[in-house]
Structures are given as structure tokens and as C-alpha cells.
Design a protein around this motif. Structure first.
Motif, short mmCIF file in Angstrom:
data_model
loop_
_atom_site.label_atom_id
_atom_site.label_comp_id
_atom_site.label_asym_id
_atom_site.label_seq_id
_atom_site.Cartn_x
_atom_site.Cartn_y
_atom_site.Cartn_z
N THR A 139 0.59 -1.22 -0.10
CA THR A 139 -0.02 -0.10 0.11
C THR A 139 0.87 1.31 0.00
OG1 THR A 139 -1.98 -1.03 0.98
CG2 THR A 139 -1.77 1.39 1.54
N ILE A 140 1.89 1.27 0.67
CA ILE A 140 2.77 2.38 0.80
C ILE A 140 3.49 2.44 -0.49
CG2 ILE A 140 4.94 3.13 1.86
CD1 ILE A 140 4.13 1.93 4.48
N ILE A 141 3.89 1.60 -1.11
CA ILE A 141 4.39 1.33 -2.69
C ILE A 141 3.49 1.91 -3.66
CG2 ILE A 141 5.39 0.03 -4.45
CD1 ILE A 141 6.88 -1.59 -2.19
N SER A 142 2.29 1.56 -3.52
CA SER A 142 1.26 2.11 -4.40
C SER A 142 1.00 3.75 -4.14
CB SER A 142 -0.13 1.34 -4.10
OG SER A 142 0.19 -0.20 -4.37
N PHE A 143 0.96 3.97 -3.02
CA PHE A 143 0.53 5.31 -2.51
C PHE A 143 1.99 6.16 -3.26
CE2 PHE A 143 1.24 8.98 -0.06
CZ PHE A 143 0.23 9.69 0.38
N CYS A 144 2.90 5.85 -2.88
CA CYS A 144 4.13 6.56 -3.47
C CYS A 144 4.23 6.84 -5.19
CB CYS A 144 5.36 6.02 -3.22
SG CYS A 144 5.67 6.39 -1.29
#
Length: 161
Positions: free
Chosen positions: A112-117
Motif C-alpha cells: 500500500t505504501i509503494i502504491s501510494f508513492c
């Protein structure tokens, strides 16, 4: 903020570059899933974002535009080519890294953090334009939901094998 399609611009070039990179990663990775299941992953990776985009990106919500404004152009559809390999890459690393159920929440959180970034980068280069009070932080809910559903789907398919 006002933006309109004035021709092939910076965001179009960046989009094509990102598509080449994500598909390059897909083709580079060893194939862990059958061709049939890969097609199902692609269908999911295309359908879920399409439903979200066509629900929240249009009236009555109209929270964001893709590419160069509210009118659909060919490049608006090209954006969806980014989503197809992502689902595969997500499940590939899930299968490789989550050898125990105790890592699922950590894995989904990191993804999720990677997708958000990745979305933040897309916003900064002009692929996504937020409006009417939409904040990028709201996207976290969509990532948590879509990635959890994809893992559940994968687990169901694996159980049936």
C-alpha cells in the motif's frame, strides 16, 4: 487549476515510460502463475481500478481527472496499461515473500505504501489531477481493499488446485 489537452506533453511521455518500466518488470520476472491465472490477474487489475475511476472520477463525485482534463482522450485509456502488470507483480512477491500467514498484513501495508508513492509520483507528473477536496491520502483505503481482495482471490484459487 486548469489543464487541457494541448498535445502530447510531459505527462504523456512519463506515462509511456512508466508503462515500459512496469511491463519490463513483468516480462523480466519468472512466470509463477499459469497463463490462465495471469489473464485473471490482469482482468482483476483492470476491472477494479476502472470501477473506482468511473465511480469517483465522474459525476456526482468528480474527485479527479486522469491526464489532461475532464474529457476522455486516448491517453486516458492508456493509463490502464499501468495497472495490468501491477497485480501480477503484487502477487508474484506475495507468493515469494509471504511464506507464512503472519506476514500478510505487513506485506499489504508495504504494498500500500509503494502504491501510494507510485500514485504520488503520477500526480506530480500530471497523470492524476485531484479536485473537489479529494486528497491523495484517501487512496490508501482503495489500495488496502483491492490488494486484500486480490490476495483472498489468489488464496481461493490456490485452495481449489
Amino acid at each position: 487549476m486548469s489543464w487541457t489537452e494541448t498535445g502530447f506533453g510531459f505527462n504523456d511521455y512519463c506515462l509511456l515510460g512508466l508503462i515500459i518500466i512496469t511491463w519490463g518488470i513483468f516480462f523480466y520476472l519468472p512466470k509463477l502463475f499459469s497463463k490462465q491465472f495471469t489473464v485473471l490477474i490482469f482482468l482483476y487489475s483492470l476491472t477494479f481500478p476502472s470501477i473506482i475511476d468511473n465511480s469517483f472520477g465522474v459525476t456526482p463525485f468528480d474527485f479527479y481527472d486522469i491526464m489532461d482534463g475532464p474529457k476522455y482522450t486516448g491517453m486516458d485509456l492508456v493509463v490502464y496499461l499501468l495497472y495490468l502488470p501491477y497485480g501480477y507483480i503484487f502477487l508474484y512477491f506475495y507468493k515469494k515473500l509471504c511464506t507464512s500467514d503472519k506476514y500478510i498484513i505487513l506485506y499489504i501495508s508495504i504494498a500500500t505504501i509503494i502504491s501510494f508513492c507510485f500514485e504520488w509520483i503520477n500526480h506530480k507528473i500530471g497523470i492524476f489531477h485531484y479536485k473537489h477536496g479529494y486528497q491523495i491520502i484517501y487512496s490508501i483505503c482503495f489500495y488496502l481493499i483491492s490488494q486484500t481482495i486480490l490476495i483472498v482471490y489468489y488464496r481461493v484459487v490456490e485452495l481449489k488446485r
